[in-house]
Design a protein around this motif. Sequence first.
Motif, PDB file in Angstrom:
ATOM      1  N   GLN A 452       0.979  -1.065  -0.049  1.00  0.00           N
ATOM      2  CA  GLN A 452      -0.078  -0.051  -0.094  1.00  0.00           C
ATOM      3  C   GLN A 452       0.832   1.247  -0.081  1.00  0.00           C
ATOM      4  OE1 GLN A 452      -2.508   1.613  -1.102  1.00  0.00           O
ATOM      5  NE2 GLN A 452      -3.770   0.230  -0.081  1.00  0.00           N
ATOM      6  N   ASN A 453       0.312   2.259  -0.604  1.00  0.00           N
ATOM      7  CA  ASN A 453       0.905   3.738  -0.461  1.00  0.00           C
ATOM      8  C   ASN A 453       0.418   4.567   0.788  1.00  0.00           C
ATOM      9  OD1 ASN A 453       2.166   2.880  -2.941  1.00  0.00           O
ATOM     10  ND2 ASN A 453       0.653   4.149  -4.110  1.00  0.00           N
ATOM     11  N   GLU A 454       1.347   5.393   1.153  1.00  0.00           N
ATOM     12  CA  GLU A 454       0.794   6.280   2.316  1.00  0.00           C
ATOM     13  C   GLU A 454       1.316   7.748   2.245  1.00  0.00           C
ATOM     14  OE1 GLU A 454       1.314   8.628   5.549  1.00  0.00           O
ATOM     15  OE2 GLU A 454       3.209   7.538   4.954  1.00  0.00           O
ATOM     16  N   GLY A 455       0.663   8.467   2.399  1.00  0.00           N
ATOM     17  CA  GLY A 455       0.797   9.896   2.621  1.00  0.00           C
ATOM     18  C   GLY A 455      -0.064  10.961   1.662  1.00  0.00           C
ATOM     19  N   ASP A 456      -0.911  10.286   0.759  1.00  0.00           N
ATOM     20  CA  ASP A 456      -1.535  10.975  -0.403  1.00  0.00           C
ATOM     21  C   ASP A 456      -2.670  11.654   0.373  1.00  0.00           C
ATOM     22  OD1 ASP A 456      -1.543  11.444  -3.456  1.00  0.00           O
ATOM     23  OD2 ASP A 456      -3.723  11.284  -2.647  1.00  0.00           O
ATOM     24  N   ILE A 457      -2.865  12.792   0.422  1.00  0.00           N
ATOM     25  CA  ILE A 457      -3.895  13.512   1.199  1.00  0.00           C
ATOM     26  C   ILE A 457      -4.407  14.631   0.071  1.00  0.00           C
ATOM     27  CG2 ILE A 457      -4.747  14.943   3.043  1.00  0.00           C
ATOM     28  CD1 ILE A 457      -3.579  12.477   3.907  1.00  0.00           C
ATOM     29  N   GLY A 458      -5.872  14.395   0.049  1.00  0.00           N
ATOM     30  CA  GLY A 458      -6.756  15.504  -0.689  1.00  0.00           C
ATOM     31  C   GLY A 458      -7.746  15.755  -0.001  1.00  0.00           C
ATOM     32  N   VAL A 459      -7.776  17.312   0.618  1.00  0.00           N
ATOM     33  CA  VAL A 459      -8.991  17.499   1.421  1.00  0.00           C
ATOM     34  C   VAL A 459      -9.525  19.178   1.003  1.00  0.00           C
ATOM     35  CG1 VAL A 459      -9.792  18.424   3.591  1.00  0.00           C
ATOM     36  CG2 VAL A 459      -8.220  16.325   3.356  1.00  0.00           C
ATOM     37  N   ASP A 460     -10.590  19.077   0.514  1.00  0.00           N
ATOM     38  CA  ASP A 460     -11.179  20.203  -0.264  1.00  0.00           C
ATOM     39  C   ASP A 460     -11.414  21.615   0.759  1.00  0.00           C
ATOM     40  OD1 ASP A 460     -11.485  19.392  -2.986  1.00  0.00           O
ATOM     41  OD2 ASP A 460     -13.494  18.561  -2.444  1.00  0.00           O
ATOM     42  N   ILE A 461     -11.225  22.703   0.351  1.00  0.00           N
ATOM     43  CA  ILE A 461     -11.178  23.639   1.255  1.00  0.00           C
ATOM     44  C   ILE A 461     -12.695  24.489   0.837  1.00  0.00           C
ATOM     45  CG2 ILE A 461      -8.880  24.075   1.850  1.00  0.00           C
ATOM     46  CD1 ILE A 461      -8.858  26.197   0.042  1.00  0.00           C
TER      47      ILE A 461
END
Length: 547
Positions: A452-461
């Motif tokens: 698995q990969n780790e660290g990718d974050i995408g959170v809308d503002i």
Amino acid sequence: MRKIVLLATILVIPYLFSRAGAPVNKADVIIYGGTSAAIVAAVQAHKMGKTVIVVSPDKHVGGLSSGGLGFTDTGNKSVIGGLARDFYHRIWLHYQQPVAWKWQQQAEYGNKGQGTPAMDGAERTMWIFEPHVAEQVFEDYIRENNLKIYRNEWLDRKQGVKKEGGKIVAITTLSGQTYSGKVFIDATYEGDLMAAAGVSYTVGREAVATYGESWNGVQTGVLHHGHYFKQNISPYRIAGDATSGLLPRVSGEDPGEKGAADKKIQAYCFRMCLTDKPANRIPFPKPEGYDPTQYELLTRVLDSGWNEVFSKFDPIPNHKTDVNNHGPFSFDNIGMNYDYPEATYERRKEIIHEHEVYQQGLLYFLANDARVPAAIQRRMQTWGLSADEFRDNHNWPHQLYVREARRMKGVHVMTQQSVLGESAVPQSIGMGSYTLDAHNAQRYVKKDGYVQNEGDIGVDIKEPYQVSYGSILPQRAECSNLLVPVCMSASHIAYGSIRMEPVFMILGQSAATAAALAIDGNKAVQEVDYGQLKAQLEKDHQRLSAR
């Protein structure tokens, strides 16, 4: 033989003398870097009546804006003002000319952009462009403002910063050139001048507890953006056999406790300008050092039915693309950049070369390896490098996408709360609006034995946010005449939103404005009157609050 030795001595001695006796290059403002922020800062300093010198380690100016990132990451474009907006206006002007459309009719291009049209006729701006067009705009800025720029000049990071009384007096490059000024601006992606000047900074991810954030630190189990393994894929050379060893590009280390701090860096890549226009297309070359075994994990992803290889081939004019990372195994070179921020120049070159070989090899693999599904391979073979881009670098981008390196510990730290509008931001000098966006930092083996990969974050503002003047200021006790608009003061996850090229241009202009006011008032940059700064920024059409 003796005559040859004497002759060599005669030739060498004048060169040494010329270095030792080289005149000091003086200006009011010294800008170190060749990024978009650096050039915009220089233009603003000049417009405010200050002498300015740009000391650029790069031959090509503009950083990522001219280095392949033509599908601009912007968020809400209404908050982009000042010289940044002027840059995108000049791009629009270029593409209003029929001569700009060499490989494609303008009507055929369409108008796809990120969330808004690529070409905004009402605002007379264009947000999507070819690399060479962006570079020409930056070169136009240099020519029109008669800017003095020294290229291929690398700061002597060990002993090239001279300070007196908490101020930088002069910097010296490896060539022996010295540059003296009243105020200095570090506009590099790496923050080398900042670090060499003794300014505090951090590298990596803070723990969630450090600033009370939720999206910082290790984020195991958090799966955003689709850049993760959706199927159970074995990371072992013999699938399912842990004794057979790990496949290349999978870490055997424990990923760390969720929410904990670490020194890992989100992945870098090159933003590639490819084309499917046969007359302008160069087939993907096999890079020296090509090793197909490096892509074994990708074959398993493809065998699982994943078929999103072309999802981030974003169109730019003239049958070209800005290609970015997409998916569980793609162009991001995960885990291969951890030492880049602090590395020597020599080591950085090695890291950059490794990224080149990896990414060029991946393109070659997809276009030629028999293990790639036929439909994907046929489509990949219709693409190639653009012959009219990056001509002096074998048509490969000259700038690695250094998404994050050092981050200053400044007067004000921008945090997740700052970006999400949950805490007040003092003394706005510009605005950001992009999502909280970080790429993967590691690829590891889960406890169930799958990768698995780790660290990718995408959170809308929800809405645009202000960026504080204090976030580009070092602590006064550390340096009173330095501004840092790129490696500015922010937590890892807040920086994930701020780190966009339009914002760097905005902060570069604001930094130069503050530098001029500090010089005029004979003040430390930390003492600049914000009322004056705000008034000047608004006069220059910088957008400091949402409208």
